[in-house]
Design an enzyme around this catalytic site. Structure first.
Site, short mmCIF file in Angstrom:
data_model
loop_
_atom_site.label_atom_id
_atom_site.label_comp_id
_atom_site.label_asym_id
_atom_site.label_seq_id
_atom_site.Cartn_x
_atom_site.Cartn_y
_atom_site.Cartn_z
CE LYS A 154 -42.30 4.36 100.50
NZ LYS A 154 -42.15 4.33 99.03
N GLY A 177 -38.80 2.91 93.81
CA GLY A 177 -39.45 3.14 92.52
C GLY A 177 -39.81 4.60 92.33
CD GLN A 224 -43.98 4.90 91.82
OE1 GLN A 224 -43.75 4.07 90.94
NE2 GLN A 224 -43.63 4.72 93.08
CG ASP A 239 -48.31 1.83 98.55
OD1 ASP A 239 -48.09 1.09 97.58
OD2 ASP A 239 -47.94 3.02 98.59
CE LYS A 285 -47.76 -0.63 93.62
NZ LYS A 285 -47.59 0.74 93.14
NE ARG A 313 -45.44 -4.34 98.45
CZ ARG A 313 -45.31 -3.02 98.54
NH1 ARG A 313 -46.32 -2.23 98.18
NH2 ARG A 313 -44.20 -2.49 98.98
NE ARG A 317 -46.00 0.46 101.11
CZ ARG A 317 -45.73 1.58 101.79
NH1 ARG A 317 -45.90 1.62 103.09
NH2 ARG A 317 -45.29 2.65 101.16
#
Ligand code: S3P
Length: 430
Positions: free
Chosen positions: A15, A89, A165, A315, A342, A346, A388
């Site tokens: 990704k 994001g 990011q 992740d 996220k 999470r 996820r």
């Protein structure tokens, strides 16, 4: 529910690399081709935003090579409509960096409910230091965001968290700034942007201890490239854990990206004494790639992870929390407060869902403590719209006694559209 997993699986394209190939191809000169792109909702959001700014991108379909006609560093058009980043994001944050220096153009960005509640000041603030004009709800922290392209100046920017990011947004802005820019990270985050920008011809230096200092000297035009996207290790992670914990399983996951900034999950599984072998390791278009064999192993050891390894497996924490439920003893996940911002929180969501199944999970501000080795039972699960989480809970439910149902199971389409089909194919009922 039961059912061991056997066979070969090819996970979809990475990704992070797919987003970058689209973005860098758009601002390069000439044609870029992308083979193996992830044809899922998140990269589609990036492509749609770029198309709205006048970039020609061929349809993104499984197995087809994507072609981009690059418009050059300053060739993006002012869009007539709001740019919709969906759930992604990476789309919103990297595009903010790209737009900051598109002089005299005005842009509005928004996304779905989850994305509109994720912090964006972490991007707006460093870009503002370079002269960008970014505003939005809650003093610029939340989308919808407004960007007016401006003349940017190079800067030296220390980022408070290791986030690819944030780093990539600054690097994209730096390509269009006057003077050089250096980003200094507290720890190295995934380095796909650095690798790919160099391949496109950017003047970029990586230095400092463990690649934490990245400098861009602007002025070079990017040239279209042929990109080959490896399989996503963050998608392979579900099969790595499933193959390790589900009795009788034996899997080969083919063509997985093994960039060392992403392989924390393999290190942790090896520490747990899982039976994992990397085979056929090769270099594909500047990224290390290999196949991974995983065979079920009895009596896996509990594990402890902290902020040091976190950027290399950020992740994979949801699926690691599932793994922890099936190792006898206490596993500790610490230094994971980034997980709270996220697609969902999470830590909270995994604690809530696994507890419903009977797992012993304690939630802390920066992590989870899990006492593993107790039987889990099937129940009504909910991914709470997080891709996820959906896939992690699917693996947990195979190990549980009794059946489970899952609300919002199709969230997996954000990063792995064929996850449920692959699961069905690999699963052999006892
Ligand atoms: C990504 C970086 C990571 C990761 C996300 C994708 C990227 O976020 O969680 O799924 O492509 O740069 P942070 O950089 O904010 O940790």
């Amino acid at each position: 529910m039961g059912g061991k997993l056997n066979g070969k699986v090819k996970v979809p394209g990475d990704k992070s690399i797919s987003h970058r190939a689209l973005l860098f191809g758009a601002i390069a000169e000439g044609k870029t081709t992308i083979e193996g792109i992830l044809p899922s909702e998140d990269p589609l959001s990036t492509a749609e935003c770029l198309r709205a700014m006048g970039v020609k991108i061929s349809p993104i379909k499984k197995g087809e090579i994507v072609e981009i006609d690059g418009v050059g560093l300053n060739g993006l058009k002012e869009p007539e409509e709001i740019l919709n980043c969906g759930n992604s994001g990476t789309t919103m944050r990297l595009i903010l960096g790209l737009l900051a220096g598109q002089k005299n153009h005005h842009f509005i960005l928004t996304g779905d409910k989850s994305l509109r509640n994720r912090p964006m000041k972490r991007i707006g603030q460093p870009l503002t230091l370079m002269g960008a004009k970014v505003s939005g709800r809650s003093h610029g922290n939340y989308a919808p965001l407004s960007v007016t392209g401006n003349i940017l100046r190079g800067a030296v920017i220390g980022t408070p968290v290791a986030s690819a990011q944030i780093k990539s947004a600054i690097l994209l802005a730096a390509l269009n700034a006057e003077g050089s820019t250096t980003v200094i990270e507290p720890a190295q985050s995934r380095d796909h942007s650095e690798r790919m920008l160099k391949a496109f011809g950017a003047d970029l230096e990586v230095g400092g201890e463990m690649g934490r200092h990245i400098t861009v000297h602007p002025g070079k035009t990017l040239k279209g490239q042929s990109i080959v996207v490896p399989g996503d290790i963050s998608s392979a992670a579900f099969w790595l854990v499933a193959g390790s914990i589900i009795p009788g399983s034996e899997l080969i996951i083919e063509n997985v990206g093994l960039n060392p900034t992403r392989t924390g999950i393999i290190d942790v599984l090896k520490r747990m004494e899982a039976n994992i072998k990397l085979i056929n390791i090769r270099d594909v278009a500047g990224e290390p790639v290999g196949d991974i064999q995983v065979i079920y192993k009895k009596n896996l050891k509990p594990f402890e992870i902290n902020e040091e390894i976190m950027p290399r497996l950020v992740d994979e924490v949801p699926i690691l929390s599932v793994a922890a439920c099936f190792c006898k003893g206490i596993s500790k996940i610490q230094g994971a407060k980034e997980l709270r911002i996220k697609e969902t929180d999470r830590l909270e969501v995994m604690a809530r869902q696994l507890t419903k199944m009977g797992a012993k999970v304690d939630e802390h501000p920066d992590g989870l403590t899990i006492c593993g080795g107790n039987d889990l039972h099937g129940c009504e699960l909910d991914s709470e719209t997080d891709h996820r989480v959906a896939m992690s809970l699917a693996i947990a439910s195979i190990m549980a006694t009794g059946n489970s149902t899952m609300q919002n199971s199709n969230a997996s389409a954000v990063s792995y559209p064929e996850f449920w089909d692959d699961l069905e194919r690999l699963r052999k009922r006892k």
